[in-house]
Design a protein around this motif. Structure first.
Motif: not given
Length: 342
Positions: A262-263, A266-267, A271-272, A274-275
């Protein structure tokens, strides 16, 4: 650009068509075939079984988990497979995550970079076969300091086909990517986006600056990225087949607080997304989690669509630091996919 084929994880049993796809990879001139392990099937056995039906394709573990075996046991498996394959084996290693390491293997996870460095050092000692293996570190001590006090330093009875057998490290964060460039012969990333190529190159340069001159030349360093690949009648239809895969890795792999996949995504600027995907997945809405994956994310980290779409997308990868695309695809789709890529 070279191409490989990833057999993927097993679910309830061996993936349908995998054996035939491995033979096809050899016949089609692909560079490599890779296997995986998590907490079901292991990485070495399928590679040996299916690989025995090949003649030229390289055979890699993508990845063998550090916690699954002692460093010397991993070196023994590598020595063995390199002999059986006539020098075609690649040892792909990775630290995995705390859920698997502590939950499945019952070992502590903290300080994974330090543990990886020690592990690779011991494996290289075994492969070099220059002296009995000894090591004194935070995580590994050979011979064991305790027990009966009868342990002695030993040298492998088997002479290696290649003392410089290639070791590739799986890594997704900046620090462990740099570690791969420092101590390994290749980097095995997942969920790579060509849009972040400058960042990847910077992380690799950090490691190259610390690289021992005795290691293989940096010009021979490999970057072999696992990339989902689907040919379809149109881009969206093909992307729909990748969305559940991405949702699983974003929302279902690791814990809510610790998920390296996930990180990595997100990078790449999601990120949104992934959340949202994580929240839906953890709430049991797997279909909603998949639907929340935008097409732009799919095309950033995968090859999807018609043959023409895939040819267009491939240009971004060819301009990146990636040297090999390891195709994660339905085994039955491999021949047509390879045709499109060439």
């Amino acid at each position: 650009m070279r191409f490989g084929f990833h057999t993927g994880y097993w679910s309830a049993g061996p993936p349908a068509g995998a054996a035939g796809a491995v033979r096809a990879a050899d016949e089609l001139g692909l560079d490599s075939v890779w296997t995986a392990e998590s907490y079901g099937s292991d990485a070495f056995t399928p590679l040996a079984w299916w690989g025995s039906q090949t003649n030229r394709v390289r055979l890699g573990t993508g990845i063998a988990q550090l916690a699954a075996r002692t460093p010397t046991a991993t070196a023994m498996a590598a020595l063995t497979l390199d002999h059986l394959s006539g020098g075609r084996f690649i040892l792909g290693l990775g630290a995995s995550g705390p859920q698997v390491v502590e939950g499945w293997y019952g070992q502590p996870y903290p300080r994974p970079l330090e543990r990886t460095r020690e592990y690779v050092d011991i494996v290289r000692q075994v492969l070099a076969r220059e002296a009995p293996v000894t090591f004194s570190g935070r995580h590994f001590t050979l011979p064991h300091d305790g027990g009966t006090r009868l342990g002695k330093a030993l040298r492998s009875t088997v002479h290696p086909v290649r003392s410089d057998l290639p070791i590739h490290l799986a890594a997704q964060g900046p620090k462990n990517t740099a570690l791969a460039a420092e101590i390994a012969d290749g980097w095995l990333p997942a969920f790579v986006s060509p849009a972040l190529d400058a960042e990847y190159r910077e992380n690799l340069e950090t490691g190259f600056a610390r690289r021992d001159a005795a290691r293989s030349p940096r010009g021979e360093f490999e970057v072999s990225a696992a990339v989902p690949a689907v040919i379809g009648d149109d881009l969206e239809t093909a992307a729909d087949q990748v969305r559940p895969h991405l949702a699983l890795y974003i929302g279902g792999m690791g814990s809510e607080s610790t998920n390296f996949h996930r990180e990595a995504i997100a990078r790449a600027g999601y990120r949104d997304v992934c959340d949202e995907v994580t929240a839906k997945y953890l709430a049991g809405d797997k279909a909603g989690a998949a639907a929340a994956i935008p097409t732009d994310l799919v095309t950033d980290v995968a090859l999807v669509g018609t043959p023409s779409d895939i040819t267009t997308q491939l240009a971004r990868w060819e301009a990146s630091c990636v040297t090999t695309l390891i195709l994660q695809t339905d085994p039955r789709m491999l021949p047509s996919l390879v045709q499109a890529l060439h």
